[in-house]
Design a protein around this motif. Structure first.
Motif, PDB file in Angstrom:
ATOM      1  N   UNK A 108      -6.509  37.733  63.764  1.00 20.50           N
ATOM      2  CA  UNK A 108      -7.193  39.091  65.058  1.00 20.50           C
ATOM      3  C   UNK A 108      -7.995  37.809  66.271  1.00 20.50           C
ATOM      4  N   UNK A 109      -7.121  39.237  67.365  1.00 21.32           N
ATOM      5  CA  UNK A 109      -7.308  38.235  68.329  1.00 21.32           C
ATOM      6  C   UNK A 109      -7.655  39.058  69.499  1.00 21.32           C
ATOM      7  N   UNK A 110      -8.800  38.213  70.409  1.00 21.26           N
ATOM      8  CA  UNK A 110      -9.520  38.328  71.309  1.00 21.26           C
ATOM      9  C   UNK A 110      -9.461  39.525  71.869  1.00 21.26           C
ATOM     10  N   UNK A 113       7.178  31.586  74.295  1.00 24.71           N
ATOM     11  CA  UNK A 113       8.107  32.762  75.095  1.00 24.71           C
ATOM     12  C   UNK A 113      10.040  32.763  74.075  1.00 24.71           C
ATOM     13  N   UNK A 114      10.360  31.967  73.866  1.00 23.41           N
ATOM     14  CA  UNK A 114      11.297  31.390  73.033  1.00 23.41           C
ATOM     15  C   UNK A 114      11.116  32.430  71.460  1.00 23.41           C
ATOM     16  N   UNK A 115       9.948  32.741  70.747  1.00 24.96           N
ATOM     17  CA  UNK A 115       9.307  33.555  69.437  1.00 24.96           C
ATOM     18  C   UNK A 115       9.436  34.457  69.407  1.00 24.96           C
ATOM     19  N   UNK A 116       9.797  35.029  68.228  1.00 25.33           N
ATOM     20  CA  UNK A 116      10.178  36.169  68.274  1.00 25.33           C
ATOM     21  C   UNK A 116       9.582  37.424  68.503  1.00 25.33           C
ATOM     22  N   UNK A 117       8.420  37.251  67.984  1.00 25.09           N
ATOM     23  CA  UNK A 117       6.308  37.670  67.663  1.00 25.09           C
ATOM     24  C   UNK A 117       6.083  37.010  69.269  1.00 25.09           C
ATOM     25  N   UNK A 118       5.347  37.213  70.152  1.00 22.53           N
ATOM     26  CA  UNK A 118       5.248  37.065  71.305  1.00 22.53           C
ATOM     27  C   UNK A 118       3.107  37.845  70.985  1.00 22.53           C
ATOM     28  N   UNK A 119       2.332  36.555  70.793  1.00 18.76           N
ATOM     29  CA  UNK A 119       1.675  36.975  70.816  1.00 18.76           C
ATOM     30  C   UNK A 119       1.122  36.490  72.169  1.00 18.76           C
ATOM     31  N   UNK A 120      -0.426  38.223  72.794  1.00 18.55           N
ATOM     32  CA  UNK A 120      -0.607  37.960  74.745  1.00 18.55           C
ATOM     33  C   UNK A 120      -1.473  37.546  74.101  1.00 18.55           C
ATOM     34  N   UNK A 121      -3.042  36.537  73.610  1.00 19.78           N
ATOM     35  CA  UNK A 121      -3.853  36.021  73.539  1.00 19.78           C
ATOM     36  C   UNK A 121      -3.708  35.501  72.309  1.00 19.78           C
ATOM     37  N   UNK A 122      -3.535  33.534  72.343  1.00 27.38           N
ATOM     38  CA  UNK A 122      -4.092  32.837  71.407  1.00 27.38           C
ATOM     39  C   UNK A 122      -5.529  32.626  70.950  1.00 27.38           C
ATOM     40  N   UNK A 123      -6.162  33.163  71.450  1.00 28.70           N
ATOM     41  CA  UNK A 123      -8.057  33.141  71.376  1.00 28.70           C
ATOM     42  C   UNK A 123      -8.425  34.202  70.423  1.00 28.70           C
ATOM     43  N   UNK A 124      -8.339  33.393  68.861  1.00 30.71           N
ATOM     44  CA  UNK A 124      -8.145  33.949  67.853  1.00 30.71           C
ATOM     45  C   UNK A 124      -9.568  34.466  67.508  1.00 30.71           C
ATOM     46  N   UNK A 125     -10.397  35.608  66.907  1.00 35.16           N
ATOM     47  CA  UNK A 125     -11.409  35.872  66.484  1.00 35.16           C
ATOM     48  C   UNK A 125     -11.963  36.130  64.932  1.00 35.16           C
ATOM     49  N   UNK A 126     -10.770  36.009  64.275  1.00 34.25           N
ATOM     50  CA  UNK A 126     -11.214  36.015  62.301  1.00 34.25           C
ATOM     51  C   UNK A 126      -9.966  35.671  61.695  1.00 34.25           C
ATOM     52  N   UNK A 127      -9.425  35.088  60.466  1.00 32.55           N
ATOM     53  CA  UNK A 127      -8.579  35.043  59.736  1.00 32.55           C
ATOM     54  C   UNK A 127      -9.053  35.034  58.250  1.00 32.55           C
ATOM     55  N   UNK A 128      -8.316  35.768  57.807  1.00 35.20           N
ATOM     56  CA  UNK A 128      -8.361  35.995  56.755  1.00 35.20           C
ATOM     57  C   UNK A 128      -7.601  35.752  56.149  1.00 35.20           C
ATOM     58  N   UNK A 129      -7.301  35.438  54.380  1.00 35.60           N
ATOM     59  CA  UNK A 129      -5.917  35.290  53.547  1.00 35.60           C
ATOM     60  C   UNK A 129      -5.708  36.829  52.527  1.00 35.60           C
ATOM     61  N   UNK A 130      -4.158  37.321  53.094  1.00 34.48           N
ATOM     62  CA  UNK A 130      -3.502  37.903  52.081  1.00 34.48           C
ATOM     63  C   UNK A 130      -4.011  37.687  51.268  1.00 34.48           C
ATOM     64  N   UNK A 131      -3.653  39.028  49.808  1.00 34.37           N
ATOM     65  CA  UNK A 131      -3.315  38.809  48.324  1.00 34.37           C
ATOM     66  C   UNK A 131      -2.139  37.746  48.123  1.00 34.37           C
ATOM     67  N   UNK A 132      -1.308  38.022  49.123  1.00 31.67           N
ATOM     68  CA  UNK A 132       0.471  36.651  49.467  1.00 31.67           C
ATOM     69  C   UNK A 132      -0.124  35.462  49.050  1.00 31.67           C
TER      70      UNK A 132
END
Length: 777
Positions: free
Chosen positions: A98-100, A73-92
């Motif tokens: 990506x979430x459910x 709740x105190x985070x600057x950005x709130x993620x509404x669903x922490x069930x992550x379905x996929x992650x990708x590394x950016x070039x940086x």
């Protein structure tokens, strides 16, 4: 064109044979610190960290511990669903998540904070179905309604960092997006059902629905699913058709190859297009193939069948081999993933449709199920992966049906084992004049049959040796003795020394036929052998046979009488000068280059000249561990070896290696150099040594093998699952080294055994400051 298609069935042999490289498998679960068990996929960042998409947010593994990253709740950005379905590394080196609920966030690996790129851009909704990560910080996101967003990390949090492309008339983007790619010039291609849109300097008026795109060193190639294949022309900003002699049907994939050719995949065909000649080469496949092709470092192509089978295509020989395997009896409800992988040692591993994990054996040209050794027993592994990735070290991370994180690491392909069915250690080794390998297996207990087995040059079992001297292709045939040494003399007779059953002489009768005689001590015959325990046998340069017994000193064999009996000369008859009171237990015999016999005993090192006319004239020189620093490090001699350069290596029990560089060994005050744990050169518990064909010296210790150059500078060490035995090593005519271990005979291929060239990165992860008995990170 000759195309040979071979069908090879996977064959599981019950016979002992050379195994392929071993693997290690380690599992991680919530008990090891993982915050949540359901892992969807993995990536590895530029710093070497492993990141996982879980149902509890993002998880990082640093090789030792897990760290979870999510919002609160105190985070600057709130993620509404922490069930992550996929992650990708950016070039940086940041991480797209990506979430459910179809939202997309960027995790900044430097600040360890989440960012919502859509938050800075009013009018666009964070609703993402698929990501295409490109170079230079650019990522394209496909929305749930097939809208297309261009995200530029370099501009966060500016409003223009996210651009909506779908619906813009000037962009002419279709409603079915096939792929988004970036060419070597940095231009971005969007292939859709309404043609290709290029974001950059290039353009193309052709509206054909290209579905596939690849790029080699010079050109860009595109293809439709209906069989049209073309090259992009930079000058005309259009495509030039590349037409084969025979029309192509449906295309399922394109692949740019290492030689700049283009592989065009169809359902049951592959065409290779040569840009230099403009010609196509066609190969028909024996089964329908999946839309991918793997080229190993030798240039061999590998493909997976849609319903089963693995295809190996060698374009040099034009051989097409269909490799089959036993399919799973029960297919999991969730379909496991499939892959083809080449480890850093050049071994090909395959996880095919409805199959286990297999490796390709180039000797048998077949697939063999992956296995591990458990207490010397080969155990096939059951492998099912629902997601996986290959790390920088070319090892494999995967998720299991039991929701565990699996880590599979590969060993050197230059390490092989020969094992027998009774799980015994290889106590004696020998290669005969026909390049066959003889192995004496040491029994674990007296109720087991003591076996001597014969193998061909490839390690395939030929048969067991019976007590009558017959080679029998029956594994139940036993010799009923623990054979501690095997030796072939110049007349191809085989001599065998046992632990407590005497000496056996197999007189060569031709081919696989031997006449067997057993020699035991006889108190009524002073010229019988002096002990029933024989540890070493040697034929010297003059043709004499020397027998080293463990309890009766040495025996010198005299010519057989007319009746076929041998006379054994020893301390009990005319070998009066032998120091039997301290050197009764002989472990090893060796003849050095100057014609001197060295005798390793539990009471020191003996040496004598082979230049004698009568055995009673032999003078023995005795070296022991005394007050001199240059004396032997220990009196119990395990092994003796001389290199081609004349270096003499004497291995002592718990005393490391003693080196004698020059001078005659006919002295009682030999000066040795010591290599042991005190100078960090070798472990004290060294067992034996051997020189390979390249002049490298291999030191065998209880739990590792060390490779040195001729100057005894350490080159490499190998410790993985190794437990060695007091067996004299053998240099085979093939150049391989054969060593005795508690789990079987370990075969080393020196040319193929090498250390990994992977250099792990050094990453500054955090700083802990300790002050006033408290810490702050």
């Amino acid at each position: 064109m000759l195309k040979q298609i071979l069908l090879i069935w996977l064959y599981f042999s019950a016979l002992p044979l050379f195994g392929q490289s071993l693997i290690d498998i380690k599992y991680y679960s919530v008990q090891d610190g993982l915050s949540q068990k359901n892992i969807q996929n993995f990536i590895q960042d530029d710093n070497g960290y492993i990141w996982m998409a879980t149902w509890n947010g993002l998880e990082r593994f640093d090789g030792y511990s897990f760290t979870n990253y999510k919002t609160y709740p105190e985070s600057d950005v709130r993620i509404t669903n922490h069930r992550f379905t996929n992650i990708e590394k950016s070039s940086l080196n940041n991480i797209w998540c990506q979430t459910y609920d179809k939202h997309c966030y960027l995790f900044n690996t430097r600040t360890c904070q989440y960012e919502d790129p859509f938050l800075f851009n009013k009018g666009v909704i964070n609703s993402v179905e698929k990501l295409y990560v490109l170079r230079k910080g650019i990522t394209w996101a496909v929305g749930v309604q097939n809208e297309l967003f261009r995200l530029d990390e370099n501009r966060f949090p500016a409003t223009e960092s996210v651009q909506l492309y779908t619906g813009k008339i000037e962009n002419n983007i279709g409603d079915s997006i096939y792929i988004v790619m970036q060419d070597k010039d940095g231009d971005e291609w969007i292939l859709t059902n309404k043609g290709a849109t290029i974001v950059g300097k290039k353009s193309m008026a052709n509206l054909m629905p290209f579905k596939f795109m690849v790029e080699n060193a010079d050109d860009i190639y595109l293809a439709t699913s209906k069989g049209f294949f073309a090259r992009y022309d930079y000058q005309s900003q259009n495509v030039v058709p590349c037409v084969p002699n025979e029309p192509m049907s449906e295309i399922i994939g394109l692949k740019s190859l290492s030689d700049h050719k283009i592989a065009i995949l169809q359902r049951k065909e592959i065409r290779f297009y040569n840009p230099k000649t403009g010609k196509f080469t066609l190969y028909k496949m024996p089964v329908e193939i999946s839309p991918d092709i793997y080229q190993d470092r030798k240039g061999i192509f590998w493909l997976l069948g849609v319903t089963g089978g693995v295809i190996r295509l060698d374009c040099t020989t034009e051989d097409i081999i269909l490799l089959s395997y036993p399919k799973l009896k029960e297919v999991p409800f969730t379909k496991p993933c499939t892959f083809i992988h080449e480890d850093e040692y050049g071994c090909i591993w395959v996880n095919p449709v409805e199959g286990e994990l297999y490796f390709y054996d180039p000797m048998t040209r077949s697939l063999e199920q992956a296995y591990v050794y458990e207490k010397g027993v080969r155990v096939p592994i059951s492998f099912q992966a629902f997601s996986y990735f290959i790390d920088h070290h070319k090892n494999l991370w995967y998720t299991t049906p039991g929701s565990e994180l699996g880590y599979l690491s590969f060993h050197q392909s230059g390490l092989d084992y020969i094992i027998n069915r009774h799980k015994e250690s290889a106590r004696s080794l020998m290669e005969d004049h026909r390049k066959r390998v003889w192995i004496g297996w040491k029994r674990n207990h007296k109720t087991q049959p003591g076996n001597i087995c014969l193998y061909d040059s490839l390690g395939q079992w030929i048969g067991n040796i019976s007590q009558k001297g017959k080679i029998v292709a029956d594994q139940s045939v036993s010799f009923n003795a623990d054979v501690y040494c095997i030796y072939e003399d110049k007349d191809h007779n085989i001599w065998m020394g046992t632990r407590e059953d005497g000496l056996f002489l197999f007189r060569f009768q031709g081919e696989d036929n031997y006449q067997v005689t057993c020699y035991l001590p006889d108190k009524d015959n002073p010229y019988s052998i002096s002990s029933k325990s024989i540890f070493s046998i040697l034929q010297d340069s003059s043709g004499r046979i020397w027998i080293g017994t463990f309890g009766g000193g040495i025996n010198l064999v005299e010519s057989a009488s007319a009746g076929g009996d041998l006379r054994f000369v020893h301390y009990g008859n005319i070998l009066n000068n032998y120091p039997i009171h301290v050197c009764e237990k002989v472990r090893c015999l060796y003849e050095v280059a100057d014609g001197v016999i060295l005798i390793g005993t539990t009471g020191g090192l003996l040496s004598c000249s082979t230049d004698f006319s009568r055995p009673e004239e032999i003078r023995f020189f005795h070296n022991v561990c005394d007050e001199r620093y240059s004396s032997l490090s220990n009196n119990d001699i395990l092994d003796i070896t001389q290199t081609k350069g004349g270096k003499l290596l004497v291995t002592t029990l718990s005393g490391g290696i003693n080196i004698l560089d020059d001078g005659s060994s006919l002295s009682e005050r030999l000066n040795f150099k010591h290599y042991n744990a005190t100078n960090d050169r070798l472990p004290d518990l060294s067992l034996s040594s051997i020189e390979d064909q390249e002049g490298n010296i291999w030191i065998v210790s209880e739990n590792k093998i060390s490779k040195f150059d001729a100057g005894l500078n350490l080159l490499e060490e190998y410790k993985d699952q190794i437990q060695m035995a007091e067996t004299r090593p053998v240099l085979l005519s093939s150049g391989k080294l054969l060593l005795g271990s508690l789990y079987g005979a370990l075969c080393i291929i020196p040319d193929e055994l090498h250390k990994s060239d992977f250099v792990p990165p050094i990453v500054f992860s955090h700083l802990d400051i300790y002050q006033n008995n408290t810490s702050r990170r």
